[in-house]
Structures are given as structure tokens and as C-alpha cells.
Design a protein around this motif. Structure first.
Motif: not given
Length: 95
Positions: A43, A47, A68-69, A72
Motif C-alpha cells: 500500500i 500504490r 497501481s492498485i 499491488d
């Protein structure tokens, strides 16, 4: 732009499911430290840095946030798969 976001979310859905299931199973097996560390690093570094660099600095906007999420979740799913192969999933609990 909405189509791109939904496509990213659809493609990376299996990784998110793997993260949720593996996190719960590793924690139920007696190890809450590894999922906590992996989640915190994912995170805060993947992220947050991904959104800052790709969405804000490079200007790609909302698809970069969802990308990005997704990255991750994919990295965490890979780390949890490595953990399941290399370590005992269930720890021996002290009596």
C-alpha cells in the motif's frame, strides 16, 4: 476512460481474490506478521508511489490509479504464492 478502468479491474480480479483468500488463510494458520508487512509495503510503496509517479507526475490519471492498485494486488498475490510454497502454512502453536 471508464472502459479502461473497468478492463483493468476485470483483468486483475483473480489477483485480488487470491490476496483476500491467502491473507485470511495465512493469518488463520497463525502468522499475522507476514501478511501485515506485505500489505503495508504494497500500500505505501507500490500504490502510493505508483499513483504519485504515474498518475500525477506523468499525467495518466484515473487508469494509472487503478493500474497501481492492480500491480499491488498482483505483487502481493505472487508473494503469498511464494509463501505457500516455501513455508509451512500452518504454524505449530505453543501449548
Amino acid at each position: 476512460m471508464l472502459f479502461i478502468v473497468l478492463a483493468i479491474d476485470t483483468i486483475f480480479q483473480p489477483f485480488m481474490s487470491a490476496v483476500v483468500v491467502d491473507t485470511a488463510s495465512i493469518q488463520a494458520g497463525g502468522n499475522s506478521k507476514f501478511p501485515m508487512i506485505v500489505t503495508a509495503l504494497g500500500i505505501w510503496f507500490i500504490r502510493t508511489l505508483g499513483v504519485y509517479l504515474v498518475a500525477w507526475r506523468m499525467g495518466f490519471g484515473l487508469p494509472a490509479v487503478w493500474g497501481s492498485i492492480a500491480v499491488d494486488n498482483a505483487v502481493r498475490a505472487g508473494l503469498f504464492a511464494w509463501y505457500r510454497r516455501k513455508r509451512e502454512l500452518i504454524r505449530t502453536l505453543p501449548r
